[in-house]
Design an enzyme around this catalytic site. Structure first.
Site, PDB file in Angstrom:
ATOM      1  N   ASP A  39       0.803  -1.168  -0.105  1.00 28.29           N
ATOM      2  CA  ASP A  39      -0.053   0.125  -0.167  1.00 28.29           C
ATOM      3  C   ASP A  39       0.822   1.346  -0.054  1.00 28.29           C
ATOM      4  OD1 ASP A  39      -3.063   0.884   0.566  1.00 28.29           O
ATOM      5  OD2 ASP A  39      -1.679   1.994   1.747  1.00 28.29           O
ATOM      6  N   ILE A  40       0.495   2.172  -0.779  1.00 26.99           N
ATOM      7  CA  ILE A  40       1.461   3.465  -0.959  1.00 26.99           C
ATOM      8  C   ILE A  40       0.949   4.304   0.395  1.00 26.99           C
ATOM      9  CG2 ILE A  40       1.903   5.499  -2.179  1.00 26.99           C
ATOM     10  CD1 ILE A  40       1.315   4.127  -4.851  1.00 26.99           C
ATOM     11  N   ASN A  53      -2.543  12.664  -3.572  1.00 25.14           N
ATOM     12  CA  ASN A  53      -3.513  13.264  -4.569  1.00 25.14           C
ATOM     13  C   ASN A  53      -4.151  14.608  -4.287  1.00 25.14           C
ATOM     14  OD1 ASN A  53      -3.652  11.412  -6.831  1.00 25.14           O
ATOM     15  ND2 ASN A  53      -5.044  10.185  -5.909  1.00 25.14           N
ATOM     16  N   ASP A  72      -1.739   9.563 -10.867  1.00 25.10           N
ATOM     17  CA  ASP A  72      -1.572   8.489 -11.691  1.00 25.10           C
ATOM     18  C   ASP A  72      -0.069   8.344 -12.122  1.00 25.10           C
ATOM     19  OD1 ASP A  72      -4.381   8.009 -11.611  1.00 25.10           O
ATOM     20  OD2 ASP A  72      -4.708   8.968 -13.507  1.00 25.10           O
ATOM     21  N   GLU A  87      -4.597   2.344  -4.248  1.00 26.93           N
ATOM     22  CA  GLU A  87      -3.302   2.746  -4.089  1.00 26.93           C
ATOM     23  C   GLU A  87      -2.523   1.217  -3.536  1.00 26.93           C
ATOM     24  OE1 GLU A  87      -4.846   4.594  -0.370  1.00 26.93           O
ATOM     25  OE2 GLU A  87      -5.426   4.392  -2.428  1.00 26.93           O
TER      26      GLU A  87
END
Length: 301
Positions: free
Chosen positions: A181-182, A189, A198, A224
């Site tokens: 997971d980011i 964002n 993106d 993500e």
């Protein structure tokens, strides 16, 4: 090998025969509809197919200096599955031809001496079949590909994981799974906008892919989050891979001081479990990493 420049915007056909006069005759008949590439040996054809993925038709003589035409087209089927494969020969064993057709090694055969009009029609029909196969392959690719990252999508991941679990059980081989997971991606964002988000997703995806073996698969799980399937891999090795990936993402250089990190959770398949349970346990390990402050990996047996 002859690669004419004329008609280079036309679909490509490889004609292979050890008789130069035959090749010249074929080029005259087919050059109105194809970019005709001529070869005199099977080795030349293999070299071409290894570097070109846009060959529409392969038309081969049955008897070549270095191979048999059917054997050549068997190899061509593996290298370029959407190319239509045809034999052109004056010495055809019908039983061999029917066996090759039934096994989908060749798509059609034409007798020498050929009728020009018949040959032209056959090759144009072969071209239409090639275009249909190519379109089908593209649609299949789109159905399992995430458009933002270019990775396999969630649907493909679920099917792959089930297959790999079955293979692992059948052969008593290890299988590990990493969930990624980011960290703080929503904040990224919100701060930089979705187009930049993106781009960041694509960069992380590329970094994860470069850090894996060819037998491993990384997929976009959703949002993500990514999932990595590691066949033939025990948890200790998976933990080393996870830590290497974490460091690689942390080292990504953006165009300004912004940075991204990832949290990871890894686990190994247990006896008797299914895809749902291994994903759930890897997810639990991932959330433990988030609880520890993120930018780390947790491993659960």
């Amino acid at each position: 090998m002859n690669n004419p420049t004329i008609g280079k915007d036309l679909p490509k056909i490889i004609c292979v025969d050890d008789d130069e006069s035959v090749l010249r005759s074929l080029a005259r008949v087919l050059s109105h509809h194809f970019q005709v590439i001529t070869c005199t040996t099977g080795a030349e054809v293999v070299t071409l197919l290894q570097s070109h993925n846009d060959i529409a038709v392969i038309l081969a003589d049955l008897r070549l200096p270095d191979t048999n035409g059917i054997q050549l087209l068997q190899t061509a089927k593996k290298l370029s599955p959407n190319s239509i494969r045809a034999i052109l020969s004056g010495q055809i064993d019908i039983r061999d031809m029917m066996t090759a057709v039934n096994q989908a090694e060749i798509d059609r055969f034409i007798l020498k001496p050929w009728d020009n009009d018949y040959l032209e029609v056959q090759m144009l029909e072969a071209l239409q079949t090639h275009l249909l196969l190519t379109e089908k392959s593209q649609l299949q690719h789109l159905a399992i590909t995430d458009i933002v990252t270019g990775l396999k999508n969630h649907r493909y991941f679920q099917e792959l994981l089930r297959r790999e679990i079955e293979r692992s059980k059948r052969h008593s081989r290890p299988l590990s799974l990493i969930m990624v997971d980011i960290d703080h991606f929503k904040k990224f964002n919100d701060q930089f906008g979705h187009p930049e988000g993106d781009k960041a997703l694509a960069m992380v995806a590329q970094t994860l892919t470069y850090g894996l073996r060819t037998v491993d698969t990384v997929a976009r799980y959703g949002g993500e989050e990514f999932a990595i399937v590691l066949p033939e891999t025990e948890l200790l090795a998976a933990s080393e891979i996870a830590e290497r990936l974490r460091k690689s993402v942390e080292a990504i250089q953006f165009s300004d001081p912004r940075k991204l990190t990832i949290s990871l959770g890894a686990t190994q398949l247990r006896d008797g479990e299914n895809s749902e349970s291994i994903v759930r346990r890897a997810d639990e390990a991932l959330y433990q990493s988030k609880g520890k402050g993120r930018n780390c990996a947790t491993f659960v047996k």
